[in-house]
Design a protein around this motif. Structure first.
Motif, PDB file in Angstrom:
ATOM      1  N   ARG A   1     -56.659 -40.911   9.541  1.00 51.19           N
ATOM      2  CA  ARG A   1     -56.247 -39.399   8.618  1.00 51.19           C
ATOM      3  C   ARG A   1     -54.834 -39.489   8.436  1.00 51.19           C
ATOM      4  O   ARG A   1     -53.954 -40.234   8.909  1.00 51.19           O
ATOM      5  CB  ARG A   1     -56.548 -38.761   9.958  1.00 51.19           C
ATOM      6  CG  ARG A   1     -57.867 -38.418  10.359  1.00 51.19           C
ATOM      7  CD  ARG A   1     -58.870 -37.824   9.199  1.00 51.19           C
ATOM      8  NE  ARG A   1     -58.416 -36.626   8.824  1.00 51.19           N
ATOM      9  CZ  ARG A   1     -59.049 -35.392   9.302  1.00 51.19           C
ATOM     10  NH1 ARG A   1     -59.682 -35.623  10.428  1.00 51.19           N
ATOM     11  NH2 ARG A   1     -58.547 -34.249   9.214  1.00 51.19           N
ATOM     12  N   SER A   2     -54.729 -38.661   7.154  1.00 54.36           N
ATOM     13  CA  SER A   2     -53.332 -38.558   6.905  1.00 54.36           C
ATOM     14  C   SER A   2     -53.071 -37.098   6.482  1.00 54.36           C
ATOM     15  O   SER A   2     -54.121 -36.347   6.049  1.00 54.36           O
ATOM     16  CB  SER A   2     -52.910 -39.394   5.913  1.00 54.36           C
ATOM     17  OG  SER A   2     -53.571 -39.324   4.737  1.00 54.36           O
ATOM     18  N   GLU A   3     -51.672 -36.334   6.508  1.00 57.53           N
ATOM     19  CA  GLU A   3     -51.640 -35.104   6.295  1.00 57.53           C
ATOM     20  C   GLU A   3     -50.181 -35.127   5.600  1.00 57.53           C
ATOM     21  O   GLU A   3     -49.269 -35.694   6.021  1.00 57.53           O
ATOM     22  CB  GLU A   3     -51.677 -34.271   7.337  1.00 57.53           C
ATOM     23  CG  GLU A   3     -51.328 -32.889   7.191  1.00 57.53           C
ATOM     24  CD  GLU A   3     -51.305 -31.980   8.509  1.00 57.53           C
ATOM     25  OE1 GLU A   3     -51.126 -30.929   8.532  1.00 57.53           O
ATOM     26  OE2 GLU A   3     -51.990 -32.552   9.553  1.00 57.53           O
TER      27      GLU A   3
ATOM     28  N   GLU B   1     -64.390 -39.880  23.530  1.00 58.98           N
ATOM     29  CA  GLU B   1     -64.947 -39.819  22.268  1.00 58.98           C
ATOM     30  C   GLU B   1     -64.018 -40.660  21.649  1.00 58.98           C
ATOM     31  O   GLU B   1     -62.705 -40.706  21.984  1.00 58.98           O
ATOM     32  CB  GLU B   1     -64.857 -38.432  21.895  1.00 58.98           C
ATOM     33  CG  GLU B   1     -64.000 -37.531  21.756  1.00 58.98           C
ATOM     34  CD  GLU B   1     -64.163 -36.128  21.133  1.00 58.98           C
ATOM     35  OE1 GLU B   1     -64.641 -36.188  19.871  1.00 58.98           O
ATOM     36  OE2 GLU B   1     -63.583 -34.998  21.391  1.00 58.98           O
ATOM     37  N   PHE B   2     -64.289 -41.130  20.511  1.00 54.94           N
ATOM     38  CA  PHE B   2     -63.432 -42.104  19.408  1.00 54.94           C
ATOM     39  C   PHE B   2     -63.370 -41.329  18.437  1.00 54.94           C
ATOM     40  O   PHE B   2     -64.116 -40.870  17.506  1.00 54.94           O
ATOM     41  CB  PHE B   2     -63.809 -43.210  19.199  1.00 54.94           C
ATOM     42  CG  PHE B   2     -63.201 -44.238  18.352  1.00 54.94           C
ATOM     43  CD1 PHE B   2     -61.914 -44.627  18.739  1.00 54.94           C
ATOM     44  CD2 PHE B   2     -63.554 -44.639  17.151  1.00 54.94           C
ATOM     45  CE1 PHE B   2     -60.921 -45.400  17.813  1.00 54.94           C
ATOM     46  CE2 PHE B   2     -62.823 -45.539  16.365  1.00 54.94           C
ATOM     47  CZ  PHE B   2     -61.588 -45.669  16.840  1.00 54.94           C
ATOM     48  N   SER B   3     -62.092 -40.435  18.261  1.00 59.10           N
ATOM     49  CA  SER B   3     -61.780 -39.323  17.385  1.00 59.10           C
ATOM     50  C   SER B   3     -60.229 -39.205  16.919  1.00 59.10           C
ATOM     51  O   SER B   3     -59.306 -39.416  17.731  1.00 59.10           O
ATOM     52  CB  SER B   3     -62.416 -38.158  17.847  1.00 59.10           C
ATOM     53  OG  SER B   3     -62.075 -37.153  17.072  1.00 59.10           O
ATOM     54  N   HIS B   4     -60.070 -38.821  15.869  1.00 63.11           N
ATOM     55  CA  HIS B   4     -58.852 -38.373  15.357  1.00 63.11           C
ATOM     56  C   HIS B   4     -58.412 -36.930  15.790  1.00 63.11           C
ATOM     57  O   HIS B   4     -57.273 -36.556  15.994  1.00 63.11           O
ATOM     58  CB  HIS B   4     -58.501 -38.274  13.807  1.00 63.11           C
ATOM     59  CG  HIS B   4     -58.496 -39.540  13.133  1.00 63.11           C
ATOM     60  ND1 HIS B   4     -57.540 -40.677  13.199  1.00 63.11           N
ATOM     61  CD2 HIS B   4     -59.664 -40.386  12.434  1.00 63.11           C
ATOM     62  CE1 HIS B   4     -58.026 -41.377  12.595  1.00 63.11           C
ATOM     63  NE2 HIS B   4     -59.159 -41.529  12.225  1.00 63.11           N
TER      64      HIS B   4
ATOM     65  N   GLU C   1     -52.535 -41.494  10.582  1.00 61.70           N
ATOM     66  CA  GLU C   1     -52.936 -42.116  11.860  1.00 61.70           C
ATOM     67  C   GLU C   1     -54.137 -43.265  11.501  1.00 61.70           C
ATOM     68  O   GLU C   1     -54.905 -42.988  10.847  1.00 61.70           O
ATOM     69  CB  GLU C   1     -53.442 -41.043  12.720  1.00 61.70           C
ATOM     70  CG  GLU C   1     -53.995 -41.244  13.896  1.00 61.70           C
ATOM     71  CD  GLU C   1     -54.630 -40.423  14.843  1.00 61.70           C
ATOM     72  OE1 GLU C   1     -55.504 -39.943  14.698  1.00 61.70           O
ATOM     73  OE2 GLU C   1     -53.694 -39.848  15.847  1.00 61.70           O
ATOM     74  N   ASN C   2     -54.096 -44.382  12.059  1.00 60.76           N
ATOM     75  CA  ASN C   2     -55.155 -45.272  12.243  1.00 60.76           C
ATOM     76  C   ASN C   2     -55.355 -45.433  13.558  1.00 60.76           C
ATOM     77  O   ASN C   2     -54.664 -45.467  14.591  1.00 60.76           O
ATOM     78  CB  ASN C   2     -54.502 -46.702  11.372  1.00 60.76           C
ATOM     79  CG  ASN C   2     -54.608 -46.521  10.060  1.00 60.76           C
ATOM     80  OD1 ASN C   2     -54.994 -45.910   9.520  1.00 60.76           O
ATOM     81  ND2 ASN C   2     -53.759 -47.582   9.605  1.00 60.76           N
ATOM     82  N   LEU C   3     -56.723 -45.597  13.863  1.00 63.69           N
ATOM     83  CA  LEU C   3     -57.354 -45.852  15.154  1.00 63.69           C
ATOM     84  C   LEU C   3     -58.138 -46.996  15.178  1.00 63.69           C
ATOM     85  O   LEU C   3     -58.834 -47.296  14.335  1.00 63.69           O
ATOM     86  CB  LEU C   3     -58.276 -44.721  15.747  1.00 63.69           C
ATOM     87  CG  LEU C   3     -57.251 -43.025  15.893  1.00 63.69           C
ATOM     88  CD1 LEU C   3     -58.294 -42.178  16.324  1.00 63.69           C
ATOM     89  CD2 LEU C   3     -56.340 -43.447  16.958  1.00 63.69           C
ATOM     90  N   ALA C   4     -58.321 -47.851  16.361  1.00 69.96           N
ATOM     91  CA  ALA C   4     -59.279 -48.875  16.603  1.00 69.96           C
ATOM     92  C   ALA C   4     -59.465 -49.105  18.127  1.00 69.96           C
ATOM     93  O   ALA C   4     -58.642 -48.716  18.882  1.00 69.96           O
ATOM     94  CB  ALA C   4     -58.813 -50.193  15.867  1.00 69.96           C
ATOM     95  N   TRP C   5     -60.910 -49.453  18.253  1.00 69.85           N
ATOM     96  CA  TRP C   5     -61.068 -49.940  19.647  1.00 69.85           C
ATOM     97  C   TRP C   5     -61.994 -51.311  19.582  1.00 69.85           C
ATOM     98  O   TRP C   5     -62.942 -51.207  18.421  1.00 69.85           O
ATOM     99  CB  TRP C   5     -61.553 -49.007  20.551  1.00 69.85           C
ATOM    100  CG  TRP C   5     -62.981 -48.724  20.368  1.00 69.85           C
ATOM    101  CD1 TRP C   5     -63.526 -47.755  19.782  1.00 69.85           C
ATOM    102  CD2 TRP C   5     -64.108 -49.115  21.182  1.00 69.85           C
ATOM    103  NE1 TRP C   5     -65.020 -47.603  19.770  1.00 69.85           N
ATOM    104  CE2 TRP C   5     -65.124 -48.393  20.509  1.00 69.85           C
ATOM    105  CE3 TRP C   5     -64.254 -50.242  22.000  1.00 69.85           C
ATOM    106  CZ2 TRP C   5     -66.671 -48.815  21.127  1.00 69.85           C
ATOM    107  CZ3 TRP C   5     -65.483 -50.429  22.567  1.00 69.85           C
ATOM    108  CH2 TRP C   5     -66.747 -49.644  22.226  1.00 69.85           C
ATOM    109  N   SER C   6     -61.945 -52.138  20.315  1.00 70.58           N
ATOM    110  CA  SER C   6     -62.807 -53.292  20.152  1.00 70.58           C
ATOM    111  C   SER C   6     -62.740 -53.897  21.634  1.00 70.58           C
ATOM    112  O   SER C   6     -61.951 -53.775  22.509  1.00 70.58           O
ATOM    113  CB  SER C   6     -62.451 -54.172  19.217  1.00 70.58           C
ATOM    114  OG  SER C   6     -60.911 -54.549  19.137  1.00 70.58           O
ATOM    115  N   THR C   7     -63.579 -55.024  21.707  1.00 71.84           N
ATOM    116  CA  THR C   7     -63.671 -55.860  22.880  1.00 71.84           C
ATOM    117  C   THR C   7     -63.186 -57.410  22.732  1.00 71.84           C
ATOM    118  O   THR C   7     -63.435 -57.767  21.601  1.00 71.84           O
ATOM    119  CB  THR C   7     -64.966 -55.615  23.425  1.00 71.84           C
ATOM    120  OG1 THR C   7     -66.025 -56.185  22.576  1.00 71.84           O
ATOM    121  CG2 THR C   7     -65.555 -54.405  23.910  1.00 71.84           C
TER     122      THR C   7
END
Length: 213
Positions: free
Chosen positions: A2-4, A110-113, A138-144
């Motif tokens: 997301r960006s603003e 929750e995985f959210s901006h 903003e950049n988001l990530a999740w992993s295993t």
């Protein structure tokens, strides 16, 4: 991603909420695709990933906060410099913003901006204090498992057009990195969560514009 960008009178602006399912599809789904196969000779973004050994700790899991941020900053700036852009500087208030976003994702489950409906800009409040114009992203990530290393995470973002746009936005000057390793999240006990908080704040007219997502 997301960006603003804005020039609000009070330094704040709410932007439309991105549905959690879409945020998940962008940040996690694209990461899974990007990590499914190694870079090939036709991979136009392979050159933006720092060669192995360039950024200390970038292939490691369970790093300390300082080491994780240093590795991610190194990877980001390698990609930017290779693209002819100025490197970013690590800013404490944005590091705190990144940690706050990840903690909110955990708390809200929750995985959210926009965890629990909060505006994207809410975690940027301290960074934006006193600014008449700003641009944030903003950049988001999740992993295993091994996918949670700084290197694999940055590689996934590079191969996602929207996340790469934040990484290579010329106007950004500052970066914050959020990092939570070995967490229980989305039904997994070995999750690693990352956030990147991008910013440029001040009086420059060049920062003003319309929000985009």
């Amino acid at each position: 991603m997301r960006s603003e960008a804005a020039a609000p009178p009070d330094g704040k602006r709410r932007i439309p909420r991105l549905p959690a399912a879409l945020a998940l599809a962008i940040a996690v789904g694209s990461a899974a695709v990007a990590l499914a196969a190694p870079a090939s000779a036709t991979d136009s973004y392979a050159a933006l990933l720092a060669p192995p050994g360039t950024c200390a700790g970038d292939a490691n899991l369970d790093l300390g906060p300082a080491a994780a941020r240093s590795a991610m900053l190194c990877l980001v700036n390698y990609a930017r410099v290779r693209s002819g852009l100025a490197p970013l500087r690590l800013v404490t208030t944005l590091n705190l913003a990144g940690q706050a976003k990840l903690q909110a994702d955990l708390s809200c489950r929750e995985f959210s901006h926009n965890p629990c409906g909060d505006a994207l800009s809410s975690v940027f409040a301290r960074y934006l204090a006193g600014a008449s114009n700003y641009k944030i992203g903003e950049n988001l990530a999740w992993s295993t498992g091994e996918r949670g290393t700084p290197r694999q995470t940055l590689n996934a973002w590079l191969h996602s057009a929207e996340h790469r746009e934040n990484l290579l936005t010329p106007q950004f000057r500052d970066l914050g990195v959020g990092y939570l390793p070995d967490r229980s999240f989305q039904g997994r006990r070995d999750a690693t969560l990352w956030s990147q908080e991008f910013g440029a704040a001040g009086q420059s007219r060049g920062l003003a514009g319309k929000p985009r997502s």
